[in-house]
Design a protein around this motif. Structure first.
Motif, short mmCIF file in Angstrom:
data_model
loop_
_atom_site.label_atom_id
_atom_site.label_comp_id
_atom_site.label_asym_id
_atom_site.label_seq_id
_atom_site.Cartn_x
_atom_site.Cartn_y
_atom_site.Cartn_z
N GLN A 1 41.86 51.66 82.95
CA GLN A 1 40.60 51.19 82.36
C GLN A 1 40.86 50.03 81.40
O GLN A 1 40.05 49.79 80.49
N TRP B 1 38.01 47.59 80.85
CA TRP B 1 36.90 48.21 80.10
C TRP B 1 37.17 48.15 78.61
O TRP B 1 36.29 47.80 77.81
N LYS C 1 37.05 44.53 77.02
CA LYS C 1 35.70 44.05 76.74
C LYS C 1 35.18 44.60 75.42
O LYS C 1 34.22 44.04 74.85
N ARG C 2 35.79 45.65 74.94
CA ARG C 2 35.34 46.28 73.69
C ARG C 2 36.32 46.02 72.54
O ARG C 2 36.31 46.73 71.54
N HIS D 1 31.94 57.21 78.08
CA HIS D 1 30.75 56.79 78.82
C HIS D 1 29.51 57.51 78.30
O HIS D 1 28.43 56.90 78.18
N GLU E 1 28.44 55.91 75.05
CA GLU E 1 27.76 54.63 75.25
C GLU E 1 26.35 54.82 75.80
O GLU E 1 25.42 54.11 75.39
N ARG F 1 24.32 51.02 74.23
CA ARG F 1 25.05 49.75 74.05
C ARG F 1 26.53 50.02 74.21
O ARG F 1 26.97 51.16 74.31
N MET F 2 27.32 48.92 74.22
CA MET F 2 28.76 49.08 74.21
C MET F 2 29.21 49.68 72.89
O MET F 2 28.70 49.31 71.81
N LEU F 3 30.16 50.59 72.93
CA LEU F 3 30.74 51.12 71.70
C LEU F 3 31.61 50.05 71.04
O LEU F 3 32.21 49.22 71.72
N THR F 4 31.65 50.07 69.73
CA THR F 4 32.56 49.18 69.02
C THR F 4 33.98 49.76 69.09
O THR F 4 34.17 50.93 69.43
N ARG F 5 34.93 48.94 68.76
CA ARG F 5 36.32 49.40 68.78
C ARG F 5 36.53 50.57 67.83
O ARG F 5 37.20 51.56 68.16
#
Length: 436
Positions: A343, A346, A349-350, A398, A401, A406-410
């Motif tokens: 992944q 994936w 991107k985060r 997943h 999120e 939205r996308m999770l932050t780091r």
């Protein structure tokens, strides 16, 4: 030390989190202090290297084509040291944004190889600067000393430094610690070379009957030597005596006397050792270099008694002698990617790129435990088990999120991962992936 208070719920788990949060805060402050320490040295070195590149009729004079490359070598080493200090700062800032104190400490431990390499690299670079200063003075004041001989000496010394600098720049923990173990002896040897070169210049001056120049020349060479300050910068403070120390005698040879270092420096090192950021071999090397030849011959496996007293001979210090990064058998243990490799895109991107790449988030495990967490030896079959680590962690991410929309932050990802690691009993001690 005044620490910012953190709101807490009055239940048991929250109360238990207090000491862990304080430890993380103290470790983070110690990392920042160490960065400032080394940065002070690198700024001084950078200024001196810039001056030497314009030093006429010295290094930048008639023989600039021969000697300027030696200055450029110093600039190249300074570049990677400063880059690692910047990376340490970024990782420390990232750690300060993470809620879970254990994850904070785990991120701070990721700074360890970078900080260790920068600390040791700055010491070596300061010694290299000594020889550049020496060459500069000789070229300016000693036309009777063979330029060819001086060039050969500098070339030979650079060849001696290169393996250690290359190993440190690799950031591979085993190489960094091996270099640390050998560093006191290397610097002792270089100190002897420095003294021998200075003596050869003096003899050359006498042979050419430049006696009026000799007195001033020797004083200049003594002043040029930064061997006595080729150490981590120590802030002014009430001193704490650690034992024998380093001075440079009139003949340029290190001699043991009593050394005092600041109480703040001792506390900084203690915090970094306890947090697992600095390893015992690196700390031991730094202290032996501070202390000079008297302590360079002591056992590599033990810290000098004065240092053990200062750092505290508690379980953190004793345990690290056995379980440091190069501990017995550790290099052969399987590494488990906490953030699944398949992944990678994936996670990138985060925000998991660079020094926060997923390859930085590996934990060493026993082979049986590693296979068990993946559902057995067959990883494809293991993926069918709901409790298999990669399947479990990605489903949890997943779901988070989807709930957030939205996308999770780091940092949100790290918080969730920290909880799952505790549930699975995984050690919160990351090591970089070594491609096993």
């Amino acid at each position: 030390m005044n620490l910012r208070s953190t709101p807490r719920e009055p239940d048991g788990p929250a109360l238990a989190e207090g000491p862990a949060r304080r430890s993380a805060t103290q470790a983070r402050q110690a990392v920042f202090s160490a960065v400032l320490d080394v940065s002070g040295s690198t700024r001084r070195i950078a200024g001196e290297l810039s001056r030497l590149k314009t030093s006429k009729p010295g290094i930048a004079g008639r023989h600039a084509d021969l000697f300027i490359p030696f200055v450029d070598y110093g600039v190249q080493q300074l570049r990677w040291i400063d880059a690692e200090l910047a990376a340490v700062t970024r990782l420390s800032n990232t750690a300060s944004e993470v809620d879970d104190p254990d994850m904070q400490l785990a991120l701070l431990r990721l700074t360890g190889p970078r900080l260790e390499a920068a600390m040791l690299g700055s010491i070596l670079l300061a010694v290299w600067l000594d020889f550049l200063h020496l060459s500069d003075v000789v070229l300016q004041q000693c036309p009777y000393y063979s330029v060819e001989r001086l060039f050969r000496q500098m070339d030979r010394l650079q060849m001696m430094l290169k393996p250690a600098m290359t190993a440190l720049a690799s950031l591979e923990p085993g190489q960094v610690e091996a270099t640390a173990t050998d560093l006191p002896a290397l610097i002792g040897h270089l100190t002897g070379d420095f003294a021998a070169t200075r003596e050869a210049v003096r003899v050359a001056a006498e042979q050419f009957e430049k006696m009026l120049v000799v007195k001033d020349l020797i004083e200049m060479l003594t002043t040029a030597s930064a061997m006595k300050v080729a150490l981590l910068r120590l802030p002014p403070a009430a001193p704490a005596t650690l034992g024998v120390g380093l001075v440079v005698g009139s003949n340029g040879v290190m001699m043991g006397t009593q050394m005092v270092v600041s109480a703040e420096w001792v506390e900084m090192v203690r915090q970094l050792v306890r947090a697992g950021v600095l390893s015992i071999p690196v700390v031991s090397a730094a202290v032996r270099i501070h202390a000079g030849q008297v302590m360079m011959s002591e056992s590599d496996q033990e810290l000098p008694r004065g240092v053990r007293d200062a750092l505290g001979d508690g379980p953190e210090v004793r345990g690290m002698r056995v379980t440091d990064r190069a501990g017995a058998g550790m290099a052969e243990s399987p590494q488990h990617h906490v953030l699944p490799r398949e992944q990678r895109e994936w996670f990138e991107k985060r925000g998991f790129t660079g020094e926060m790449s997923i390859d930085q988030f590996c934990v060493k495990m026993e082979r049986a435990s590693h296979e068990a967490i993946h559902g057995g030896g067959d990883w494809r079959l293991g993926r069918t088990w709901a409790g298999e680590w990669n399947r479990m962690i990605m489903e949890a991410l997943h779901e988070a999120e989807a709930e957030a929309g939205r996308m999770l932050t780091r940092n949100e990802i790290l918080k969730l991962v920290a909880k799952r690691m505790k549930d699975y009993g995984l050690p919160m001690n990351f090591t970089p992936w070594r491609g096993q």
